[in-house]
Design a protein around this motif. Sequence first.
Motif, PDB file in Angstrom:
ATOM      1  N   LEU A  21      91.555 -48.373 -59.276  1.00  0.00           N
ATOM      2  CA  LEU A  21      90.158 -47.950 -58.545  1.00  0.00           C
ATOM      3  C   LEU A  21      89.819 -46.906 -59.286  1.00  0.00           C
ATOM      4  CD1 LEU A  21      91.141 -48.388 -54.688  1.00  0.00           C
ATOM      5  CD2 LEU A  21      90.036 -50.031 -56.227  1.00  0.00           C
ATOM      6  N   ALA A  22      88.688 -47.079 -59.971  1.00  0.00           N
ATOM      7  CA  ALA A  22      88.136 -46.136 -60.730  1.00  0.00           C
ATOM      8  C   ALA A  22      87.353 -45.092 -59.803  1.00  0.00           C
ATOM      9  CB  ALA A  22      86.932 -46.552 -61.735  1.00  0.00           C
ATOM     10  N   ARG A  35      81.580 -55.570 -68.427  1.00  0.00           N
ATOM     11  CA  ARG A  35      82.111 -54.814 -67.302  1.00  0.00           C
ATOM     12  C   ARG A  35      80.895 -54.267 -66.357  1.00  0.00           C
ATOM     13  NH1 ARG A  35      84.574 -50.496 -70.733  1.00  0.00           N
ATOM     14  NH2 ARG A  35      82.845 -50.653 -71.876  1.00  0.00           N
ATOM     15  N   LEU A  36      79.582 -54.635 -66.530  1.00  0.00           N
ATOM     16  CA  LEU A  36      78.430 -54.270 -65.631  1.00  0.00           C
ATOM     17  C   LEU A  36      78.403 -55.226 -64.565  1.00  0.00           C
ATOM     18  CD1 LEU A  36      76.119 -53.102 -68.527  1.00  0.00           C
ATOM     19  CD2 LEU A  36      77.527 -51.516 -66.880  1.00  0.00           C
ATOM     20  N   VAL A  37      77.607 -55.027 -63.444  1.00  0.00           N
ATOM     21  CA  VAL A  37      77.401 -55.827 -62.799  1.00  0.00           C
ATOM     22  C   VAL A  37      76.199 -56.840 -63.426  1.00  0.00           C
ATOM     23  CG1 VAL A  37      77.699 -54.102 -60.617  1.00  0.00           C
ATOM     24  CG2 VAL A  37      75.443 -54.307 -61.814  1.00  0.00           C
ATOM     25  N   PRO A  38      76.586 -58.112 -62.521  1.00  0.00           N
ATOM     26  CA  PRO A  38      75.629 -59.242 -63.298  1.00  0.00           C
ATOM     27  C   PRO A  38      74.195 -58.611 -63.437  1.00  0.00           C
ATOM     28  CG  PRO A  38      77.267 -60.070 -61.801  1.00  0.00           C
ATOM     29  CD  PRO A  38      77.263 -58.460 -61.428  1.00  0.00           C
ATOM     30  N   SER A  39      73.464 -57.961 -62.572  1.00  0.00           N
ATOM     31  CA  SER A  39      72.213 -57.741 -62.871  1.00  0.00           C
ATOM     32  C   SER A  39      71.969 -56.820 -63.991  1.00  0.00           C
ATOM     33  CB  SER A  39      71.671 -57.215 -61.391  1.00  0.00           C
ATOM     34  OG  SER A  39      72.413 -56.086 -61.099  1.00  0.00           O
ATOM     35  N   HIS A  40      72.918 -56.041 -64.328  1.00  0.00           N
ATOM     36  CA  HIS A  40      72.630 -55.400 -65.371  1.00  0.00           C
ATOM     37  C   HIS A  40      73.268 -55.580 -66.779  1.00  0.00           C
ATOM     38  CE1 HIS A  40      70.983 -53.166 -62.039  1.00  0.00           C
ATOM     39  NE2 HIS A  40      70.704 -52.098 -62.789  1.00  0.00           N
ATOM     40  N   CYS A  41      73.856 -56.810 -66.715  1.00  0.00           N
ATOM     41  CA  CYS A  41      74.770 -57.455 -67.993  1.00  0.00           C
ATOM     42  C   CYS A  41      74.040 -57.065 -69.306  1.00  0.00           C
ATOM     43  CB  CYS A  41      75.287 -58.717 -67.718  1.00  0.00           C
ATOM     44  SG  CYS A  41      76.186 -59.706 -69.065  1.00  0.00           S
ATOM     45  N   ILE A  42      74.724 -56.986 -70.028  1.00  0.00           N
ATOM     46  CA  ILE A  42      74.244 -56.891 -71.508  1.00  0.00           C
ATOM     47  C   ILE A  42      74.647 -57.800 -72.693  1.00  0.00           C
ATOM     48  CG2 ILE A  42      73.531 -54.325 -71.231  1.00  0.00           C
ATOM     49  CD1 ILE A  42      76.057 -53.615 -72.934  1.00  0.00           C
ATOM     50  N   GLU A  63      93.395 -45.645 -69.836  1.00  0.00           N
ATOM     51  CA  GLU A  63      92.172 -45.779 -70.587  1.00  0.00           C
ATOM     52  C   GLU A  63      91.609 -47.154 -70.593  1.00  0.00           C
ATOM     53  OE1 GLU A  63      89.113 -43.459 -71.725  1.00  0.00           O
ATOM     54  OE2 GLU A  63      91.251 -42.433 -71.328  1.00  0.00           O
ATOM     55  N   PRO A  64      92.234 -48.250 -70.745  1.00  0.00           N
ATOM     56  CA  PRO A  64      91.681 -49.637 -71.101  1.00  0.00           C
ATOM     57  C   PRO A  64      91.015 -50.058 -69.540  1.00  0.00           C
ATOM     58  CG  PRO A  64      93.939 -49.422 -71.955  1.00  0.00           C
ATOM     59  CD  PRO A  64      93.847 -48.142 -71.132  1.00  0.00           C
ATOM     60  N   LEU A  65      91.688 -49.354 -68.526  1.00  0.00           N
ATOM     61  CA  LEU A  65      91.103 -49.672 -67.284  1.00  0.00           C
ATOM     62  C   LEU A  65      89.827 -48.946 -66.713  1.00  0.00           C
ATOM     63  CD1 LEU A  65      94.651 -49.718 -65.474  1.00  0.00           C
ATOM     64  CD2 LEU A  65      93.447 -51.477 -66.630  1.00  0.00           C
ATOM     65  N   LYS A  66      89.361 -48.057 -67.418  1.00  0.00           N
ATOM     66  CA  LYS A  66      88.358 -47.297 -67.177  1.00  0.00           C
ATOM     67  C   LYS A  66      86.972 -48.007 -67.192  1.00  0.00           C
ATOM     68  CE  LYS A  66      90.427 -42.648 -67.471  1.00  0.00           C
ATOM     69  NZ  LYS A  66      90.579 -41.624 -68.264  1.00  0.00           N
ATOM     70  N   PRO A  67      86.216 -48.026 -66.286  1.00  0.00           N
ATOM     71  CA  PRO A  67      84.813 -49.057 -66.574  1.00  0.00           C
ATOM     72  C   PRO A  67      83.929 -48.363 -67.588  1.00  0.00           C
ATOM     73  CG  PRO A  67      84.818 -48.088 -64.581  1.00  0.00           C
ATOM     74  CD  PRO A  67      86.427 -47.819 -64.898  1.00  0.00           C
ATOM     75  N   SER A  68      84.105 -46.966 -67.841  1.00  0.00           N
ATOM     76  CA  SER A  68      83.069 -46.114 -68.465  1.00  0.00           C
ATOM     77  C   SER A  68      83.822 -46.036 -70.103  1.00  0.00           C
ATOM     78  CB  SER A  68      83.007 -44.594 -68.071  1.00  0.00           C
ATOM     79  OG  SER A  68      84.208 -44.107 -67.785  1.00  0.00           O
ATOM     80  N   GLN A 207      75.919 -46.994 -82.108  1.00  0.00           N
ATOM     81  CA  GLN A 207      75.407 -45.801 -81.250  1.00  0.00           C
ATOM     82  C   GLN A 207      74.503 -46.749 -80.378  1.00  0.00           C
ATOM     83  OE1 GLN A 207      76.015 -42.260 -81.313  1.00  0.00           O
ATOM     84  NE2 GLN A 207      74.893 -42.801 -79.472  1.00  0.00           N
ATOM     85  N   ALA A 208      73.600 -47.375 -81.040  1.00  0.00           N
ATOM     86  CA  ALA A 208      72.600 -47.790 -80.177  1.00  0.00           C
ATOM     87  C   ALA A 208      73.101 -48.922 -79.050  1.00  0.00           C
ATOM     88  CB  ALA A 208      71.721 -48.945 -80.961  1.00  0.00           C
ATOM     89  N   TRP A 209      74.477 -49.585 -79.044  1.00  0.00           N
ATOM     90  CA  TRP A 209      75.097 -50.377 -78.206  1.00  0.00           C
ATOM     91  C   TRP A 209      75.623 -49.277 -77.235  1.00  0.00           C
ATOM     92  CZ3 TRP A 209      74.708 -54.792 -76.337  1.00  0.00           C
ATOM     93  CH2 TRP A 209      75.915 -55.845 -75.797  1.00  0.00           C
ATOM     94  N   LEU A 210      75.877 -48.319 -77.642  1.00  0.00           N
ATOM     95  CA  LEU A 210      76.655 -47.295 -76.471  1.00  0.00           C
ATOM     96  C   LEU A 210      75.655 -46.604 -75.704  1.00  0.00           C
ATOM     97  CD1 LEU A 210      78.663 -45.216 -75.507  1.00  0.00           C
ATOM     98  CD2 LEU A 210      78.103 -43.845 -77.633  1.00  0.00           C
ATOM     99  N   ASP A 211      74.586 -46.423 -76.261  1.00  0.00           N
ATOM    100  CA  ASP A 211      73.194 -45.992 -75.462  1.00  0.00           C
ATOM    101  C   ASP A 211      72.877 -46.811 -74.306  1.00  0.00           C
ATOM    102  OD1 ASP A 211      73.483 -43.629 -77.025  1.00  0.00           O
ATOM    103  OD2 ASP A 211      71.663 -44.221 -78.416  1.00  0.00           O
ATOM    104  N   LEU A 212      72.775 -48.155 -74.941  1.00  0.00           N
ATOM    105  CA  LEU A 212      72.270 -49.189 -73.969  1.00  0.00           C
ATOM    106  C   LEU A 212      73.377 -49.338 -72.684  1.00  0.00           C
ATOM    107  CD1 LEU A 212      70.237 -51.358 -73.323  1.00  0.00           C
ATOM    108  CD2 LEU A 212      71.489 -53.198 -74.612  1.00  0.00           C
ATOM    109  N   PHE A 213      74.515 -49.397 -73.182  1.00  0.00           N
ATOM    110  CA  PHE A 213      75.831 -49.466 -72.050  1.00  0.00           C
ATOM    111  C   PHE A 213      75.628 -48.661 -71.282  1.00  0.00           C
ATOM    112  CE2 PHE A 213      79.746 -48.295 -70.521  1.00  0.00           C
ATOM    113  CZ  PHE A 213      80.201 -49.358 -69.850  1.00  0.00           C
ATOM    114  N   SER A 214      75.578 -47.105 -71.728  1.00  0.00           N
ATOM    115  CA  SER A 214      75.393 -45.852 -70.990  1.00  0.00           C
ATOM    116  C   SER A 214      74.047 -45.795 -69.988  1.00  0.00           C
ATOM    117  CB  SER A 214      75.372 -44.645 -71.781  1.00  0.00           C
ATOM    118  OG  SER A 214      76.403 -44.540 -72.438  1.00  0.00           O
TER     119      SER A 214
END
Length: 243
Positions: A21-22, A35-42, A63-68, A207-214
């Motif tokens: 549980l994170a 790992r995002l909710v479906p409404s925010h899936c990328i 670390e592999p278990l953390k959603p972030s 870097q752009a993929w990280l920005d969008l995920f964040s």
Amino acid sequence: MAHAVSRLRAARLARSAKPFLARGGSRRAHCPGCRLVPSHCICALRPHVEARAGVCLLMHDIEPLKPSNTGWLIADLVADTYAFGWARTEVDPALLALLADPEWQPCVVFPGEFAAPERVVQQVAPTDPGTGKRPLFVLLDATWPEASKMFRKSPYLAHLPVLSLHSDTASRYRLRRSTRGDHFCTAEVAALCLAQAGDLRAGALLQAWLDLFSERYLLAREQRPVDPASAALQRLREAAAQP
């Protein structure tokens, strides 16, 4: 197809005696791909990119278990991404085989002030001119105290050169707190490594993929809707359009 970090996460979950549980994590269903909710899936926005360099993630226990966790994002884009769990008393034989593979020229990415001066290098070539080996960046995916311990207590890394990175920009990572702007998350470090190795497009896209995920992660956490014209999405599209 599941990538290296996804497989490591599944293996770690299989060994867990109780669900992970994170802290502050959502109890809603999450997309297994991003790992995002479906409404925010990328997942549909994930770009394709080729890179000569490879990345070896040495990941601390949970670390592999953390959603972030951002090592996942590296594996999303860089085909030659390998992921191994770290333990002080044992080492995966597959990791040792990878480090000895003649295709690769591995180096540990870590601040140079913590290594013997003769091990420290400031840059790597896209391909070793003498051997033809491709660069393999070994990243310690952990909190700073954990990474310091991993660096000191992993004797199988002691013979490798240490790449000490320097950047004029501050970290843009917003999903975990840090008191220092020069502490980069794992995906930011990988983006810097790729760019230095000549994989400029791959570094920019990561870097752009990280920005969008964040951005999507924070929007979902705050239960706010997706912005279809966000600056992060525009940066990803612009990076993907580059030759």
